[in-house]
Design a protein around this motif. Structure first.
Motif, PDB file in Angstrom:
ATOM      1  N   ALA A 179      14.944  48.702 148.498  1.00 47.12           N
ATOM      2  CA  ALA A 179      14.254  48.800 149.784  1.00 47.12           C
ATOM      3  C   ALA A 179      12.787  49.141 149.578  1.00 47.12           C
ATOM      4  N   GLY A 180      11.936  48.385 150.236  1.00 47.82           N
ATOM      5  CA  GLY A 180      10.507  48.635 150.157  1.00 47.82           C
ATOM      6  C   GLY A 180       9.829  48.113 148.916  1.00 47.82           C
ATOM      7  N   MET A 181      10.572  47.506 148.012  1.00 43.59           N
ATOM      8  CA  MET A 181       9.984  46.964 146.786  1.00 43.59           C
ATOM      9  C   MET A 181       9.767  45.464 146.942  1.00 43.59           C
ATOM     10  N   VAL A 182       8.595  44.993 146.558  1.00 40.32           N
ATOM     11  CA  VAL A 182       8.331  43.557 146.544  1.00 40.32           C
ATOM     12  C   VAL A 182       8.762  43.026 145.181  1.00 40.32           C
ATOM     13  N   ILE A 183       9.582  41.986 145.223  1.00 40.32           N
ATOM     14  CA  ILE A 183      10.143  41.387 144.013  1.00 40.32           C
ATOM     15  C   ILE A 183       9.810  39.900 144.025  1.00 40.32           C
ATOM     16  N   ILE A 184       9.321  39.386 142.914  1.00 44.94           N
ATOM     17  CA  ILE A 184       9.106  37.947 142.773  1.00 44.94           C
ATOM     18  C   ILE A 184      10.050  37.434 141.701  1.00 44.94           C
ATOM     19  N   SER A 185      10.789  36.394 142.058  1.00 38.78           N
ATOM     20  CA  SER A 185      11.697  35.739 141.131  1.00 38.78           C
ATOM     21  C   SER A 185      11.100  34.380 140.766  1.00 38.78           C
ATOM     22  N   ILE A 186      11.133  34.045 139.478  1.00 39.75           N
ATOM     23  CA  ILE A 186      10.492  32.823 138.996  1.00 39.75           C
ATOM     24  C   ILE A 186      11.491  31.979 138.209  1.00 39.75           C
ATOM     25  N   ASP A 187      11.496  30.686 138.502  1.00 38.11           N
ATOM     26  CA  ASP A 187      12.247  29.703 137.719  1.00 38.11           C
ATOM     27  C   ASP A 187      11.196  28.781 137.100  1.00 38.11           C
ATOM     28  N   ALA A 188      10.797  29.096 135.874  1.00 40.10           N
ATOM     29  CA  ALA A 188       9.638  28.446 135.255  1.00 40.10           C
ATOM     30  C   ALA A 188       9.983  27.157 134.527  1.00 40.10           C
ATOM     31  N   SER A 189       9.040  26.234 134.577  1.00 46.24           N
ATOM     32  CA  SER A 189       9.122  24.969 133.866  1.00 46.24           C
ATOM     33  C   SER A 189       7.698  24.433 133.713  1.00 46.24           C
ATOM     34  N   THR A 190       7.476  23.573 132.747  1.00 45.61           N
ATOM     35  CA  THR A 190       6.140  22.999 132.602  1.00 45.61           C
ATOM     36  C   THR A 190       5.901  21.853 133.584  1.00 45.61           C
ATOM     37  N   SER A 191       6.943  21.414 134.280  1.00 45.75           N
ATOM     38  CA  SER A 191       6.773  20.328 135.249  1.00 45.75           C
ATOM     39  C   SER A 191       6.735  20.831 136.689  1.00 45.75           C
ATOM     40  N   CYS A 192       7.442  21.913 136.988  1.00 43.16           N
ATOM     41  CA  CYS A 192       7.442  22.505 138.328  1.00 43.16           C
ATOM     42  C   CYS A 192       8.080  23.892 138.239  1.00 43.16           C
ATOM     43  N   LEU A 216       0.232  31.395 139.419  1.00 45.08           N
ATOM     44  CA  LEU A 216       1.063  32.608 139.399  1.00 45.08           C
ATOM     45  C   LEU A 216       0.198  33.857 139.557  1.00 45.08           C
ATOM     46  N   ALA A 217      -0.969  33.875 138.934  1.00 46.16           N
ATOM     47  CA  ALA A 217      -1.877  35.017 139.083  1.00 46.16           C
ATOM     48  C   ALA A 217      -2.263  35.197 140.551  1.00 46.16           C
ATOM     49  N   ASP A 218      -2.547  34.096 141.242  1.00 43.27           N
ATOM     50  CA  ASP A 218      -2.863  34.167 142.677  1.00 43.27           C
ATOM     51  C   ASP A 218      -1.683  34.727 143.467  1.00 43.27           C
ATOM     52  N   LEU A 219      -0.484  34.270 143.124  1.00 43.29           N
ATOM     53  CA  LEU A 219       0.728  34.741 143.789  1.00 43.29           C
ATOM     54  C   LEU A 219       0.922  36.247 143.573  1.00 43.29           C
ATOM     55  N   PHE A 220       0.713  36.708 142.353  1.00 42.98           N
ATOM     56  CA  PHE A 220       0.855  38.138 142.047  1.00 42.98           C
ATOM     57  C   PHE A 220      -0.206  38.963 142.774  1.00 42.98           C
ATOM     58  N   ARG A 221      -1.421  38.450 142.872  1.00 37.94           N
ATOM     59  CA  ARG A 221      -2.466  39.168 143.611  1.00 37.94           C
ATOM     60  C   ARG A 221      -2.132  39.243 145.099  1.00 37.94           C
ATOM     61  N   VAL A 240       9.057  41.620 138.629  1.00 39.62           N
ATOM     62  CA  VAL A 240       9.061  40.171 138.444  1.00 39.62           C
ATOM     63  C   VAL A 240      10.312  39.832 137.643  1.00 39.62           C
ATOM     64  N   ILE A 241      11.076  38.895 138.162  1.00 34.75           N
ATOM     65  CA  ILE A 241      12.325  38.500 137.499  1.00 34.75           C
ATOM     66  C   ILE A 241      12.196  37.038 137.088  1.00 34.75           C
ATOM     67  N   SER A 242      12.539  36.760 135.844  1.00 38.48           N
ATOM     68  CA  SER A 242      12.501  35.402 135.330  1.00 38.48           C
ATOM     69  C   SER A 242      13.767  35.140 134.531  1.00 38.48           C
ATOM     70  N   GLU A 243      14.179  33.896 134.528  1.00 35.35           N
ATOM     71  CA  GLU A 243      15.374  33.569 133.759  1.00 35.35           C
ATOM     72  C   GLU A 243      15.090  33.736 132.266  1.00 35.35           C
ATOM     73  N   ASP A 244      16.122  33.985 131.517  1.00 37.85           N
ATOM     74  CA  ASP A 244      16.023  34.102 130.071  1.00 37.85           C
ATOM     75  C   ASP A 244      16.245  32.704 129.500  1.00 37.85           C
ATOM     76  N   VAL A 245      15.201  32.136 128.905  1.00 39.05           N
ATOM     77  CA  VAL A 245      15.275  30.778 128.396  1.00 39.05           C
ATOM     78  C   VAL A 245      15.507  30.812 126.893  1.00 39.05           C
ATOM     79  N   PRO A 246      16.588  30.201 126.433  1.00 37.71           N
ATOM     80  CA  PRO A 246      16.822  30.149 124.989  1.00 37.71           C
ATOM     81  C   PRO A 246      15.830  29.190 124.338  1.00 37.71           C
ATOM     82  N   LEU A 247      15.241  29.621 123.250  1.00 38.57           N
ATOM     83  CA  LEU A 247      14.301  28.789 122.513  1.00 38.57           C
ATOM     84  C   LEU A 247      14.963  28.274 121.244  1.00 38.57           C
ATOM     85  N   LYS A 248      14.646  27.055 120.889  1.00 42.98           N
ATOM     86  CA  LYS A 248      15.232  26.464 119.685  1.00 42.98           C
ATOM     87  C   LYS A 248      14.400  26.793 118.478  1.00 42.98           C
TER      88      LYS A 248
END
Length: 84
Positions: free
Chosen positions: A16-29, A64-69, A76-84
């Motif tokens: 309650a009262g906390m602003v949370i941003i969730s991100i699903d990141a990709s280089t295309s969108c 994203l910087a604009d969004l955070f400002r 900030v929550i982001s998915e955990d992306v496995p790297l090869k």
């Protein structure tokens, strides 16, 4: 997967009262959602410009910087992306 970071203890708890941003990141969108507590207040996508992945990442970084400002998130929550 175990949660990490200073807010891990709040998993399933009171945001309650906390602003949370969730991100699903990709280089295309990159999709995002902004919550105030458990209420969704904004959502959208960042569609970067450019053919080179480095240009797209820079474009997304600036957006994203604009969004955070704008929302000043406590978490900030982001998915955990496995790297090869």
């Amino acid at each position: 997967m175990a949660e990490r970071g200073p807010y891990a203890a709040r998993a399933g708890g009171d945001y309650a009262g906390m602003v949370i941003i969730s991100i699903d990141a990709s280089t295309s969108c990159t999709g995002y959602a902004v919550f105030d507590g458990d209420k969704l207040t904004a959502h959208g996508k960042i569609k970067p410009h450019g053919d080179d992945w480095r240009d797209r990442i820079m474009d997304e970084t600036m957006a994203l910087a604009d969004l955070f400002r704008q929302y000043n998130p406590a978490v900030v929550i982001s998915e955990d992306v496995p790297l090869k």
